[in-house]
Design an enzyme around this catalytic site. Structure first.
Site, PDB file in Angstrom:
ATOM      1  N   ASN A   1       0.858  -1.191   0.000  1.00 16.88           N
ATOM      2  CA  ASN A   1       0.000   0.000   0.000  1.00 16.88           C
ATOM      3  C   ASN A   1       0.892   1.239   0.000  1.00 16.88           C
ATOM      4  O   ASN A   1       1.497   1.571   1.010  1.00 16.88           O
ATOM      5  CB  ASN A   1      -0.901  -0.014   1.249  1.00 16.88           C
ATOM      6  CG  ASN A   1      -1.712   1.263   1.369  1.00 16.88           C
ATOM      7  OD1 ASN A   1      -1.876   1.993   0.391  1.00 16.88           O
ATOM      8  ND2 ASN A   1      -2.221   1.537   2.556  1.00 16.88           N
TER       9      ASN A   1
ATOM     10  N   LYS B   1       0.032   4.269  -0.265  1.00 14.63           N
ATOM     11  CA  LYS B   1      -0.616   5.473   0.295  1.00 14.63           C
ATOM     12  C   LYS B   1      -0.476   6.655  -0.687  1.00 14.63           C
ATOM     13  O   LYS B   1      -0.528   6.435  -1.887  1.00 14.63           O
ATOM     14  CB  LYS B   1      -0.017   5.815   1.655  1.00 14.63           C
ATOM     15  CG  LYS B   1      -0.065   4.642   2.627  1.00 14.63           C
ATOM     16  CD  LYS B   1       0.469   4.995   3.974  1.00 14.63           C
ATOM     17  CE  LYS B   1       0.569   3.782   4.858  1.00 14.63           C
ATOM     18  NZ  LYS B   1      -0.251   3.858   6.033  1.00 14.63           N
TER      19      LYS B   1
ATOM     20  N   GLY C   1       1.795   2.502  10.977  1.00 10.17           N
ATOM     21  CA  GLY C   1       2.763   3.603  10.916  1.00 10.17           C
ATOM     22  C   GLY C   1       3.424   3.967  12.236  1.00 10.17           C
ATOM     23  O   GLY C   1       4.102   4.984  12.330  1.00 10.17           O
TER      24      GLY C   1
ATOM     25  N   SER D   1       2.747  -1.733  10.567  1.00 12.39           N
ATOM     26  CA  SER D   1       4.189  -1.643  10.851  1.00 12.39           C
ATOM     27  C   SER D   1       4.978  -2.902  10.508  1.00 12.39           C
ATOM     28  O   SER D   1       5.963  -3.215  11.177  1.00 12.39           O
ATOM     29  CB  SER D   1       4.414  -1.265  12.320  1.00 12.39           C
ATOM     30  OG  SER D   1       3.940   0.033  12.561  1.00 12.39           O
TER      31      SER D   1
ATOM     32  N   GLU E   1      -5.935  -4.929  10.517  1.00 15.84           N
ATOM     33  CA  GLU E   1      -5.001  -3.826  10.724  1.00 15.84           C
ATOM     34  C   GLU E   1      -5.371  -3.055  11.993  1.00 15.84           C
ATOM     35  O   GLU E   1      -6.226  -2.147  11.944  1.00 15.84           O
ATOM     36  CB  GLU E   1      -5.052  -2.863   9.536  1.00 15.84           C
ATOM     37  CG  GLU E   1      -4.623  -3.479   8.230  1.00 15.84           C
ATOM     38  CD  GLU E   1      -3.950  -2.448   7.341  1.00 15.84           C
ATOM     39  OE1 GLU E   1      -2.796  -2.663   6.991  1.00 15.84           O
ATOM     40  OE2 GLU E   1      -4.565  -1.416   7.027  1.00 15.84           O
TER      41      GLU E   1
ATOM     42  N   GLU F   1      -7.326   4.856   7.263  1.00 17.18           N
ATOM     43  CA  GLU F   1      -7.094   6.239   6.843  1.00 17.18           C
ATOM     44  C   GLU F   1      -8.279   6.767   6.026  1.00 17.18           C
ATOM     45  O   GLU F   1      -8.484   7.972   5.933  1.00 17.18           O
ATOM     46  CB  GLU F   1      -5.753   6.339   6.071  1.00 17.18           C
ATOM     47  CG  GLU F   1      -4.575   6.263   7.044  1.00 17.18           C
ATOM     48  CD  GLU F   1      -3.283   5.709   6.470  1.00 17.18           C
ATOM     49  OE1 GLU F   1      -3.155   5.600   5.248  1.00 17.18           O
ATOM     50  OE2 GLU F   1      -2.394   5.354   7.284  1.00 17.18           O
TER      51      GLU F   1
ATOM     52  N   HIS G   1      -9.852   0.942   4.610  1.00 12.22           N
ATOM     53  CA  HIS G   1      -8.594   1.264   5.289  1.00 12.22           C
ATOM     54  C   HIS G   1      -8.873   2.325   6.362  1.00 12.22           C
ATOM     55  O   HIS G   1      -9.682   3.231   6.153  1.00 12.22           O
ATOM     56  CB  HIS G   1      -7.569   1.783   4.277  1.00 12.22           C
ATOM     57  CG  HIS G   1      -6.185   1.855   4.845  1.00 12.22           C
ATOM     58  ND1 HIS G   1      -5.786   2.859   5.690  1.00 12.22           N
ATOM     59  CD2 HIS G   1      -5.126   1.019   4.718  1.00 12.22           C
ATOM     60  CE1 HIS G   1      -4.533   2.650   6.058  1.00 12.22           C
ATOM     61  NE2 HIS G   1      -4.103   1.529   5.482  1.00 12.22           N
TER      62      HIS G   1
END
Ligand code: PEP
Length: 250
Positions: free
Chosen positions: A11, A13, A174, A211, A168, A101, A99
Site C-alpha cells: 500500500n 498510500k 505507521g 508496521s 489492521e 485512513e 482502510h
C-alpha cells in the site's frame, strides 16, 4: 511456511510518481524465482500512477490494485472520486476497502459495505480492512469491533471468494508497534470465528497489516494463521520490500 500462498500487498498510500515504476524492476526479478512462486504480490499505488504500474507489471505475476473506490457503482456527479467500475476498466484486479485512513476521513461501515458490493459487482478482488483503535483495545473491545465491522461490511455479499480480510489494528499502522504473538494469533482466530458464522464453508484468507518491516517479518511469519501482509511504509522501498518477501520464506 513454504507451500502456502502468501500475500504481500504494497500500500503506497499518497506516495510515488511516474519514476517510481523503475523501483519495480527488482521486485519483478524476485517474483520470477521459483522459491517465491507462491508469493502473491499486489501493488496498490495512488490513482495517478495506477495505469503506469499496470503497464509495467503486464506479463508478470504481480497484480495491481487501487487504494479505495467510491460507493456508487458506475459513474455520477461525484467530484474527486473514482468508482470501482473505472478501477476495473483501467486494468486493476484489486481494491483496498475500509482502510483506517479512509475510515478516518468519513468511511462508515455502511459506505464500506456499498464499496465492497460495488467492487464485487465489477469483478474486483477486495482487500477489506478491519481493526480496532487503541481506546477500543484498552477497553477489551477488539473482538466486538471486529465482529461489527466484518458483519456490516459483508452484508449482502455473495461472492466471498473474492474477499481478502486485512486485520489492521489502527494503533499499529505507521507507529512501529505490533501485537504480541499470542494476541495476534488470538485476534486472527477471532476473525476466523466471526467469518465462520457469516459464511460457514469459505476459507477466508486473512492478512495482517500494521508496521510490518524487514526486522519484524521473521517473527510475524511464524504466526501460523496469517496468510500474508498488508505493508505500507516498508513496501515503498524495493530492498526492504524484497527483504520482507525473502524472510517470509525462511
Ligand atoms: C497500511 O498502510 O495499511 C499500513 C499497514 O501501513 P504501515 O505498514 O506503514 O504501518
Amino acid at each position: 511456511m513454504t507451500n502456502k500462498y502468501k500475500y504481500f500487498v504494497a500500500n503506497w498510500k499518497m506516495y510515488g510518481d511516474k519514476k517510481s515504476v523503475n523501483s519495480l524492476n527488482k521486485v519483478i526479478k524476485i517474483s520470477k524465482i521459483s522459491k517465491f512462486k507462491r508469493a502473491k504480490i499486489i501493488y496498490c499505488p495512488p490513482y495517478t500512477i495506477l495505469g503506469d504500474f499496470i503497464k509495467k507489471l503486464k506479463n508478470t505475476n504481480i497484480k495491481v490494485g487501487a487504494q479505495n473506490c467510491h460507493f456508487i457503482d458506475g459513474e455520477g456527479p461525484y467530484t474527486g472520486f473514482v468508482s470501482s467500475k473505472m478501477i476495473k476498466q483501467i486494468g486493476s484486479q484489486y481494491v483496498i476497502v475500509g482502510h483506517s485512513e479512509q475510515r478516518e476521513s468519513g468511511d462508515t461501515d455502511i459506505k464500506i459495505n456499498k464499496k465492497i458490493l460495488s467492487s464485487l459487482n465489477n469483478n474486483l478482488n477486495v482487500i477489506f480492512c478491519v481493526g480496532e483503535n487503541l481506546k477500543q483495545k484498552k477497553k477489551n473491545l477488539t473482538k466486538k469491533i471486529l465482529s461489527y465491522q466484518i458483519k456490516k461490511g459483508l452484508n449482502k455479499v455473495k461472492n466471498y471468494n473474492k474477499i481478502l480480510i486485512a486485520y489492521e489494528p489502527i494503533w499499529s499502522i505507521g507507529t512501529g508497534r505490533i501485537l504480541s504473538e499470542r494476541e495476534l494469533f488470538k485476534n486472527i482466530e477471532s476473525i476466523k470465528l466471526i467469518l465462520k458464522n457469516v459464511k460457514k464453508h469459505i476459507q477466508f484468507k486473512i492478512l495482517y497489516g500494521g508496521s510490518v518491516n524487514d526486522k519484524n517479518i521473521k517473527f510475524l511469519s511464524k504466526i501460523k494463521n496469517i496468510d500474508g501482509f498488508l505493508i505500507g511504509g516498508a513496501s515503498q522501498k524495493p530492498n526492504k520490500f524484497i527483504d520482507i518477501i525473502k524472510k517470509s520464506y525462511i
